[in-house]
Design an enzyme around this catalytic site. Structure first.
Site, mmCIF file in Angstrom:
data_model
loop_
_atom_site.group_PDB
_atom_site.id
_atom_site.type_symbol
_atom_site.label_atom_id
_atom_site.label_comp_id
_atom_site.label_asym_id
_atom_site.label_seq_id
_atom_site.Cartn_x
_atom_site.Cartn_y
_atom_site.Cartn_z
ATOM 1 N N LYS A 67 39.230 30.879 47.929
ATOM 2 C CA LYS A 67 38.057 31.769 47.995
ATOM 3 C C LYS A 67 37.225 31.670 46.718
ATOM 4 O O LYS A 67 35.998 31.567 46.782
ATOM 5 C CB LYS A 67 38.534 33.209 48.241
ATOM 6 C CG LYS A 67 37.418 34.197 48.466
ATOM 7 C CD LYS A 67 37.827 35.291 49.443
ATOM 8 C CE LYS A 67 38.792 36.280 48.842
ATOM 9 N NZ LYS A 67 38.156 37.208 47.899
ATOM 10 N N ARG B 84 32.043 29.709 44.405
ATOM 11 C CA ARG B 84 31.372 29.023 43.292
ATOM 12 C C ARG B 84 30.702 27.732 43.761
ATOM 13 O O ARG B 84 29.649 27.352 43.256
ATOM 14 C CB ARG B 84 32.380 28.749 42.165
ATOM 15 C CG ARG B 84 32.754 30.028 41.385
ATOM 16 C CD ARG B 84 34.032 29.839 40.594
ATOM 17 N NE ARG B 84 34.375 30.958 39.725
ATOM 18 C CZ ARG B 84 34.992 32.084 40.099
ATOM 19 N NH1 ARG B 84 35.310 32.280 41.368
ATOM 20 N NH2 ARG B 84 35.285 33.029 39.213
ATOM 21 N N ARG C 74 33.197 50.033 44.671
ATOM 22 C CA ARG C 74 33.735 49.287 43.527
ATOM 23 C C ARG C 74 32.797 49.318 42.317
ATOM 24 O O ARG C 74 31.577 49.314 42.458
ATOM 25 C CB ARG C 74 34.045 47.840 43.952
ATOM 26 C CG ARG C 74 35.116 47.833 45.035
ATOM 27 C CD ARG C 74 35.528 46.462 45.433
ATOM 28 N NE ARG C 74 36.257 45.775 44.375
ATOM 29 C CZ ARG C 74 36.669 44.519 44.453
ATOM 30 N NH1 ARG C 74 36.423 43.820 45.559
ATOM 31 N NH2 ARG C 74 37.320 43.956 43.466
ATOM 32 N N GLN D 135 35.758 37.583 37.049
ATOM 33 C CA GLN D 135 34.451 37.907 37.632
ATOM 34 C C GLN D 135 33.463 38.291 36.538
ATOM 35 O O GLN D 135 32.308 37.845 36.553
ATOM 36 C CB GLN D 135 34.593 39.053 38.638
ATOM 37 C CG GLN D 135 35.372 38.646 39.883
ATOM 38 C CD GLN D 135 35.555 39.783 40.869
ATOM 39 O OE1 GLN D 135 35.146 40.922 40.612
ATOM 40 N NE2 GLN D 135 36.175 39.486 41.995
ATOM 41 N N ASP E 218 45.875 38.966 42.418
ATOM 42 C CA ASP E 218 45.705 39.277 43.844
ATOM 43 C C ASP E 218 47.028 39.245 44.607
ATOM 44 O O ASP E 218 47.065 39.546 45.802
ATOM 45 C CB ASP E 218 44.737 38.279 44.493
ATOM 46 C CG ASP E 218 43.319 38.493 43.992
ATOM 47 O OD1 ASP E 218 43.000 39.623 43.580
ATOM 48 O OD2 ASP E 218 42.531 37.529 44.000
ATOM 49 N N LYS F 54 40.408 47.000 43.061
ATOM 50 C CA LYS F 54 40.243 45.843 43.955
ATOM 51 C C LYS F 54 39.602 46.309 45.269
ATOM 52 O O LYS F 54 38.999 47.365 45.300
ATOM 53 C CB LYS F 54 41.598 45.163 44.180
ATOM 54 C CG LYS F 54 42.160 44.541 42.905
ATOM 55 C CD LYS F 54 41.274 43.415 42.424
ATOM 56 C CE LYS F 54 41.750 42.842 41.110
ATOM 57 N NZ LYS F 54 40.800 41.873 40.557
ATOM 58 N N ARG G 40 44.732 49.222 45.124
ATOM 59 C CA ARG G 40 45.900 48.517 45.671
ATOM 60 C C ARG G 40 47.225 49.108 45.227
ATOM 61 O O ARG G 40 48.222 48.984 45.937
ATOM 62 C CB ARG G 40 45.856 47.032 45.288
ATOM 63 C CG ARG G 40 44.930 46.273 46.171
ATOM 64 C CD ARG G 40 45.056 44.771 46.031
ATOM 65 N NE ARG G 40 44.111 44.151 46.944
ATOM 66 C CZ ARG G 40 43.504 42.996 46.752
ATOM 67 N NH1 ARG G 40 43.750 42.300 45.657
ATOM 68 N NH2 ARG G 40 42.667 42.524 47.639
ATOM 69 N N ARG H 118 44.246 41.905 51.833
ATOM 70 C CA ARG H 118 45.568 41.571 51.290
ATOM 71 C C ARG H 118 46.597 42.666 51.575
ATOM 72 O O ARG H 118 47.790 42.392 51.676
ATOM 73 C CB ARG H 118 45.472 41.272 49.800
ATOM 74 C CG ARG H 118 44.569 40.068 49.517
ATOM 75 C CD ARG H 118 44.817 39.448 48.172
ATOM 76 N NE ARG H 118 43.637 38.745 47.684
ATOM 77 C CZ ARG H 118 43.227 37.554 48.116
ATOM 78 N NH1 ARG H 118 43.908 36.916 49.031
ATOM 79 N NH2 ARG H 118 42.138 37.001 47.621
HETATM 80 C C1 S3P Z 1 38.198 36.389 41.229
HETATM 81 C C2 S3P Z 1 38.693 37.110 40.190
HETATM 82 C C3 S3P Z 1 39.653 38.215 40.322
HETATM 83 C C4 S3P Z 1 40.284 38.273 41.699
HETATM 84 C C5 S3P Z 1 39.281 38.027 42.785
HETATM 85 C C6 S3P Z 1 38.629 36.662 42.625
HETATM 86 C C7 S3P Z 1 37.248 35.297 40.975
HETATM 87 O O1 S3P Z 1 38.965 39.426 40.105
HETATM 88 O O2 S3P Z 1 40.913 39.514 41.906
HETATM 89 O O3 S3P Z 1 39.893 38.086 44.064
HETATM 90 O O4 S3P Z 1 36.986 34.489 41.897
HETATM 91 O O5 S3P Z 1 36.723 35.218 39.856
HETATM 92 P P1 S3P Z 1 38.809 40.033 38.603
HETATM 93 O O6 S3P Z 1 38.026 39.081 37.850
HETATM 94 O O7 S3P Z 1 38.081 41.338 38.773
HETATM 95 O O8 S3P Z 1 40.209 40.217 38.124
#
Ligand code: S3P
Length: 447
Positions: free
Chosen positions: A28, A33, A129, A176, A328, A355, A359, A401
């Site tokens: 994902k 990206r 969120r 993120q 995750d 999340k 969670r 999840r």
């Molecule tokens: C992700 C970063 C993670 C992860 C998310 C995907 C990403 O989140 O939980 O499912 O693709 O950069 P966080 O950066 O908030 O930890």
């Protein structure tokens, strides 16, 4: 996913050994990206193995609204023709990112340094969120944000055409947030730097390099990283082969480990070392997992996983430092722990509270409903394994999840385990039921 959709309760029942040679869907993080970066590059990027889940399809639509051309061939190959960094067009309607936290936060970074105004919304889960974690650093570039309820979407981003470069130390381990800042730096004159005290997944750094961007990464004395790039950059189209998602592979992997005599091979899994915390943990718990056929593709390490149920798992302490590399995977690790001998302590799970659902609370409620002994101490979750009674109904809170993890719990439980809504699974693993079913997992619609 649409929160107005009718819920689809589903249950799983004791299955016995599962077996198969499978490919789970594309990763994902890498899929999002590939569409975003393809849309910013000059030329046409070919993407194979893209995850065609709802989250990623929302990103495809977002990039189209911003001017990129995104198409899909009948054989599942995607083509993205980019507009070039700095040349995104202002969308003429609201962008709906569905359930996707990664989608909305990375897109916010991209549009923050374009002179356009973009309106984002999402489903009921996304609209709960926190966006302050990206709005705060992106405001330092000069962008402005309007949100509701102290930082929740819907969110308007008023981008700037006079972006000032930023140096930002992440207050939490988050790929993120790191990525949002780096992506804002692409169209900013000068050097943008992110300091991350705990390393998080580095797909943005790797893929930007693949698109010709000079990204500098230094490992700091404390084990953290300093990532910088100097803009404005020009990105060149570069084909992407998306490996399969270790976060999705986690479900058949745990299903095999908790059912003795299972034998499952999972192909072409992304084995980026910042994503393999669950594999390390399950091996420490005694799980029989072998990595074969390891190789490099488009800047990522890939391999096949061979997993059997021959060893009974044992409880361990999962250290806090490992959390970013398996963030995750804690819901499904809690499921593995429910079948392990003794106690498993998962340390420092604070980030789990923000999340797709809270969670930590959702996992605890699901364990409670199914008679699994557990407790929360501060931000640690402690699960005592043994025979799993099952028989409970689990609320998924629009969280894919949570749904998949508890369906895996039911595969070894004394009584079936039900989840109130299996629809969210489509965000990341659309063929979960079919693929698991073909390996022997017993699922049934729950009335
Ligand atoms: C992700 C970063 C993670 C992860 C998310 C995907 C990403 O989140 O939980 O499912 O693709 O950069 P966080 O950066 O908030 O930890």
């Amino acid at each position: 996913m649409s929160s107005s959709q009718t819920k689809r309760p589903l249950s799983s029942a004791k299955t016995g050994p599962i077996s198969g040679d499978i490919r789970v869907p594309g990763d994902k993080s890498i899929s999002h990206r590939s569409l975003m970066f393809g849309g910013l590059a000059i030329g046409t990027t070919k993407v194979t193995g893209l995850l065609e889940g709802e989250d990623v399809l929302a990103t495809a639509d977002a990039m189209r609204k911003l001017g990129a051309t995104v198409t899909r061939d009948e054989d599942g190959t995607w083509h993205v023709t980019g507009v070039g960094v700095g040349a995104l067009r202002e969308p003429d309607s609201v962008i709906d990112m569905g359930n996707a936290g990664t989608g909305i936060r990375l897109m916010a970074g991209i549009v923050a340094t374009h002179p356009i105004t973009t309106f984002f919304t999402g489903d009921a889960s996304l609209c709960k969120r926190p966006m302050g974690r990206v709005a705060d650093p992106l405001s330092k570039f000069g962008a402005q944000f309007i949100t509701r309820d102290r930082g929740r979407p819907p969110m308007a981003v008023i981008g700037t055409d006079e972006a000032k470069p930023v140096t930002y130390t992440l207050p939490m381990a988050s790929a993120q947030v790191k990525s949002a800042v780096m992506l804002a730096g692409l169209n900013t004159t000068g050097t943008t730097t992110v300091i991350e005290p705990k390393p998080s997944r580095d797909h943005t750094e790797r893929m930007l390099r693949h698109f010709g961007v000079d990204v500098d990464v230094k490992v700091n004395d404390d084990g953290g990283r300093t990532v910088s790039l100097t803009g404005p950059v020009e990105m060149k189209a570069a084909d992407i082969v998306v490996p399969t998602d270790p976060s999705s592979a986690a479900f058949p992997m745990v299903a095999a480990l908790i059912n003795p005599d299972s034998h499952v091979t999972i192909r072409d899994v992304c084995l980026n070392p910042l994503r393999t915390g669950l594999i390390t943990t399950l091996i420490e718990m005694g799980g029989d997992i072998t990595i074969t056929n390891e190789r490099e593709e488009a800047g990522e390490t890939i391999g096949d996983l061979v997993v059997t149920g021959k060893n009974r798992l044992k409880g361990i302490v999962v250290p806090a430092e490992r959390a970013p590399s398996m963030i995750d995977e804690y819901p499904v690790l809690a499921v593995a722990a429910a079948y392990a001998e003794g106690e498993t302590r998962m340390c420092d799970l604070e980030e789990l509270r923000v999340k797709e659902s809270d969670r930590l609370a959702a996992v605890a409620a699901g364990l409670e409903a199914n008679g699994v002994i557990h407790r929360i101490e501060g931000d640690d979750l402690i699960v005592t394994g043994g025979v799993v009674p099952g028989g409970g109904m689990v609320e998924t809170h629009l969280d894919h999840r949570i749904a998949m993890s508890f369906l895996v719990l039911g595969l070894g439980a004394e009584k079936p385990v039900a989840v109130d809504d299996a629809n969210p699974i489509a965000t990341s693993f659309p063929n979960f039921e079919k693929l698991m079913g073909e390996m022997g997992a017993k699922f049934a619609l729950h009335s």
